[in-house]
Design a protein around this motif. Structure first.
Motif, short mmCIF file in Angstrom:
data_model
loop_
_atom_site.label_atom_id
_atom_site.label_comp_id
_atom_site.label_asym_id
_atom_site.label_seq_id
_atom_site.Cartn_x
_atom_site.Cartn_y
_atom_site.Cartn_z
N LEU A 253 0.57 -7.65 -5.67
CA LEU A 253 0.59 -6.20 -5.48
C LEU A 253 1.10 -5.55 -6.76
CD1 LEU A 253 2.08 -6.02 -1.86
CD2 LEU A 253 -0.33 -5.89 -2.54
N ASP A 254 0.16 -5.17 -7.62
CA ASP A 254 0.53 -4.53 -8.88
C ASP A 254 0.81 -3.05 -8.65
OD1 ASP A 254 1.06 -4.38 -11.54
OD2 ASP A 254 -1.03 -4.45 -12.21
N GLU A 255 1.71 -2.50 -9.46
CA GLU A 255 2.11 -1.09 -9.33
C GLU A 255 2.57 -0.77 -7.91
OE1 GLU A 255 2.40 0.53 -11.95
OE2 GLU A 255 1.06 -0.40 -13.39
N ILE A 256 3.40 -1.60 -7.35
CA ILE A 256 3.84 -1.42 -5.96
C ILE A 256 4.65 -0.14 -5.78
CG2 ILE A 256 5.99 -2.74 -6.15
CD1 ILE A 256 5.32 -3.85 -3.33
N ALA A 257 5.24 0.38 -6.84
CA ALA A 257 6.01 1.62 -6.74
C ALA A 257 5.13 2.80 -6.35
CB ALA A 257 6.73 1.91 -8.06
N GLU A 258 3.81 2.68 -6.58
CA GLU A 258 2.89 3.77 -6.26
C GLU A 258 2.41 3.71 -4.81
OE1 GLU A 258 2.54 5.97 -8.57
OE2 GLU A 258 3.69 4.73 -9.97
N MET A 259 2.86 2.73 -4.05
CA MET A 259 2.44 2.62 -2.65
C MET A 259 3.09 3.71 -1.82
SD MET A 259 2.80 -0.66 -0.07
CE MET A 259 1.56 -1.64 -0.91
N PRO A 260 2.30 4.47 -1.02
CA PRO A 260 2.87 5.53 -0.18
C PRO A 260 3.91 4.98 0.80
CG PRO A 260 0.47 5.66 -0.25
CD PRO A 260 0.84 4.36 -0.88
N LEU A 261 4.86 5.81 1.17
CA LEU A 261 5.94 5.38 2.07
C LEU A 261 5.40 4.87 3.40
CD1 LEU A 261 8.58 8.18 1.37
CD2 LEU A 261 8.85 5.74 0.92
N GLY A 262 4.34 5.53 3.93
CA GLY A 262 3.76 5.07 5.19
C GLY A 262 3.23 3.66 5.11
N MET A 263 2.59 3.34 3.99
CA MET A 263 2.07 1.98 3.79
C MET A 263 3.19 0.99 3.55
SD MET A 263 -1.01 1.36 4.27
CE MET A 263 -0.81 -0.28 3.61
N GLN A 264 4.29 1.46 2.95
CA GLN A 264 5.43 0.59 2.73
C GLN A 264 5.98 0.08 4.07
OE1 GLN A 264 8.45 2.25 0.14
NE2 GLN A 264 6.90 3.17 -1.19
N ALA A 265 6.00 0.95 5.06
CA ALA A 265 6.49 0.56 6.39
C ALA A 265 5.59 -0.51 7.00
CB ALA A 265 6.56 1.78 7.29
N LYS A 266 4.28 -0.36 6.83
CA LYS A 266 3.34 -1.34 7.38
C LYS A 266 3.42 -2.67 6.63
CE LYS A 266 0.25 2.18 9.20
NZ LYS A 266 -1.07 2.81 9.19
N LEU A 267 3.65 -2.59 5.32
CA LEU A 267 3.81 -3.82 4.54
C LEU A 267 5.08 -4.55 4.96
CD1 LEU A 267 3.07 -5.72 2.21
CD2 LEU A 267 4.24 -4.14 0.65
N LEU A 268 6.14 -3.80 5.25
CA LEU A 268 7.39 -4.40 5.70
C LEU A 268 7.17 -5.18 6.99
CD1 LEU A 268 10.46 -4.68 5.26
CD2 LEU A 268 10.73 -2.61 6.65
N ARG A 269 6.36 -4.63 7.89
CA ARG A 269 6.08 -5.32 9.16
C ARG A 269 5.36 -6.64 8.91
NH1 ARG A 269 1.87 -5.96 12.59
NH2 ARG A 269 2.43 -6.39 14.76
N VAL A 270 4.44 -6.64 7.95
CA VAL A 270 3.71 -7.87 7.61
C VAL A 270 4.69 -8.93 7.12
CG1 VAL A 270 1.97 -8.89 6.09
CG2 VAL A 270 1.59 -6.63 7.07
N LEU A 271 5.65 -8.50 6.30
CA LEU A 271 6.63 -9.45 5.76
C LEU A 271 7.54 -9.99 6.87
CD1 LEU A 271 7.61 -7.62 2.46
CD2 LEU A 271 6.21 -9.66 2.68
N GLN A 272 7.86 -9.15 7.82
CA GLN A 272 8.78 -9.56 8.89
C GLN A 272 8.08 -10.39 9.97
OE1 GLN A 272 10.19 -5.66 10.00
NE2 GLN A 272 12.04 -5.83 8.76
N GLU A 273 6.92 -9.92 10.39
CA GLU A 273 6.22 -10.55 11.53
C GLU A 273 5.17 -11.57 11.10
OE1 GLU A 273 7.40 -9.88 14.41
OE2 GLU A 273 8.69 -8.22 13.74
#
Length: 470
Positions: A253-273
């Motif tokens: 995931l290049d330039e991850i700082a540019e990921m919208p906050l809403g997508m960050q929440a969904k990515l977090l779920r992928v990492l957790q679940e």
């Protein structure tokens, strides 16, 4: 002596002949005195002799080039030896001494592996071809999986880059998420490739996605995919997302700082679940993916400003690797320049072998805001401009060769005058670059536009603007 007596027994000899004669491989058995005690039909045909004419005779009477006496003396087998027989035939043979419990030689066993050396050479060639094909397809598989760089592509001998590579190699041995920090052009993607290639996931996909290059409204479908009919314009049959493509492998995931906050929440779920939901889907899909993220931003500062989720930051920041900018490893400029000269010369088809000491000194004092990528671009431009096999000061951009500029800058009293002065410097550099390029191409505007990487119409506008004589 007891074993020799047994082998001389007519019943046993006949039994052994019945066993070995059907075997389509030349076989011979000799006693400790090197007398032939058993030889099968295949070997007789190979030598062109009758069995009764050979049995009981010493092996050197049949084959003066035999090495069995030497094998008996050394008590060590000779495997796959090239041997020329008395009849002129050349073959690949085994010679094996058989020892008793006390280490004494009691028999010698011989076998012709290949009756014709050409047959052996043909098999070797086929094996080499198969090996080359296997290596070729391994490389292709790597290319298809998306990963193509290794540690050898990260050039440098400075202490900073060596320590960074050592840390990255340790990260490669783990399965933890990795966060690559560094300015643009420092080689974050190279490190991501190399880490994947040395990890236990290296035989599985390496999938890249630039979070800044994809519109926010499309990012979710790119990462997680969608089902058929999920939205207007959705492809028939749906679409698989990047996380599914990267299953059992790595996603970068290049330039991850540019990921919208809403997508960050969904990515977090992928990492957790460890599961994703396609857009329009009704069931979750399990995925096993390692994340390597990269950014040139200060994520910790973005967390403080509530522009990046703190919980996601700590999830991806397990193995943090800071890649040093080029200005902090100036000692690597020489080796990097040599590497890029070889690489670019092959690509361009114009062979330039060295940089003058004066030009190299200027490269070492420049601050390189674009880092290694900028150095490569500067050298590519220089190769296109030089008419010889070396690069000198005159082939470097004016902002490197003459950092002060040709025009004396006036004192800056306010913001407007500063902007105007900066614009003049940029225009002056542009004018000189176009003039040098047209001089190099001898007025060929098409080639000049190609070298400068601008359209011909744009080049004509610049020529008119600067009133350049062709």
């Amino acid at each position: 002596m007891e074993r020799t007596t047994i082998i001389n027994d007519n019943y046993l000899v006949n039994l052994l002949n019945k066993i070995f004669d059907p075997i389509p491989v030349p076989i011979i058995l000799i006693d400790k005195d090197t007398r032939i005690r058993l030889i099968n039909n295949c070997f007789c045909e190979f030598l062109g002799l009758k069995r009764e004419d050979m049995l009981g005779k010493k092996v050197y009477e049949i084959d003066e080039n035999t090495r069995f006496p030497y094998v008996f003396e050394k008590k060590k087998p000779e495997i796959a030896w090239k041997h020329k027989f008395k009849n002129g035939k050349t073959a690949i043979v085994h010679r094996i001494p058989i020892l008793d419990d006390y280490g004494n030689v009691i028999y010698g066993f011989g076998l012709v592996l290949f009756k014709d050396i050409k047959e052996f050479e043909e098999i070797v060639k086929k094996n080499q071809l198969l090996e080359h094909q296997l290596n070729f397809y391994k490389v292709k598989l790597k290319e298809l999986s998306g990963s193509k760089y290794s540690w050898e592509n990260i050039i440098g001998e400075s202490e900073r880059i060596i320590k960074t590579k050592l840390l990255a190699k340790k990260a490669a041995q783990s399965d933890s998420n990795v966060l690559l920090l560094g300015e643009s052009g420092t080689g974050k993607e190279l490190f991501a490739h190399a880490i994947h290639n040395e990890s236990k996931r290296n035989n599985y996909p390496f999938v890249k996605i630039n979070c800044a290059a994809i519109p926010s409204e499309l990012l979710e479908s790119e990462l997680f995919g969608y089902e058929e009919g999920a939205f207007t314009g959705a492809k028939k049959g749906g679409k698989i997302g990047k996380f599914e493509l990267a299953n059992r492998g790595t996603i970068f995931l290049d330039e991850i700082a540019e990921m919208p906050l809403g997508m960050q929440a969904k990515l977090l779920r992928v990492l957790q679940e460890k599961e994703i939901d396609r857009i329009g889907g009704t069931t979750s899909i399990k995925v096993d993916v390692r994340i390597i993220a990269a950014t040139n931003k200060d994520l910790k500062k973005l967390v403080e400003e509530n522009k990046f989720r703190e919980d996601l930051y700590y999830r991806i920041n397990v193995m943090m690797i800071e890649i040093p900018p080029l200005r902090e490893r100036i000692e690597d400029i020489s080796i990097l320049s040599k590497y890029f000269l070889n690489k670019l010369s092959d690509q361009i088809g114009k062979y330039v072998f060295r940089i003058t000491d004066e030009a190299l000194k200027l490269l070492k004092v420049y601050h390189w805001p674009g880092n290694v990528r900028e150095l490569e671009n500067v050298l590519e431009r220089a190769i296109n401009l030089t008419d010889s096999n070396y690069i000198s000061i005159e082939h470097l951009p004016i902002f490197i060769s003459k950092p002060e500029g040709k025009v004396k800058q006036k004192k800056i009293n306010n913001e407007n005058s500063f902007n105007k002065t900066l614009r003049n410097i940029i225009e002056q550099a542009e004018e000189e670059a176009i003039r040098e390029c047209l001089k190099y191409t001898k007025g060929n505007k098409r080639l000049a536009a190609k070298i400068l990487n601008i359209s011909r119409s744009r080049l004509y506008e610049k020529i008119k603007k600067y009133n350049l004589e062709i």
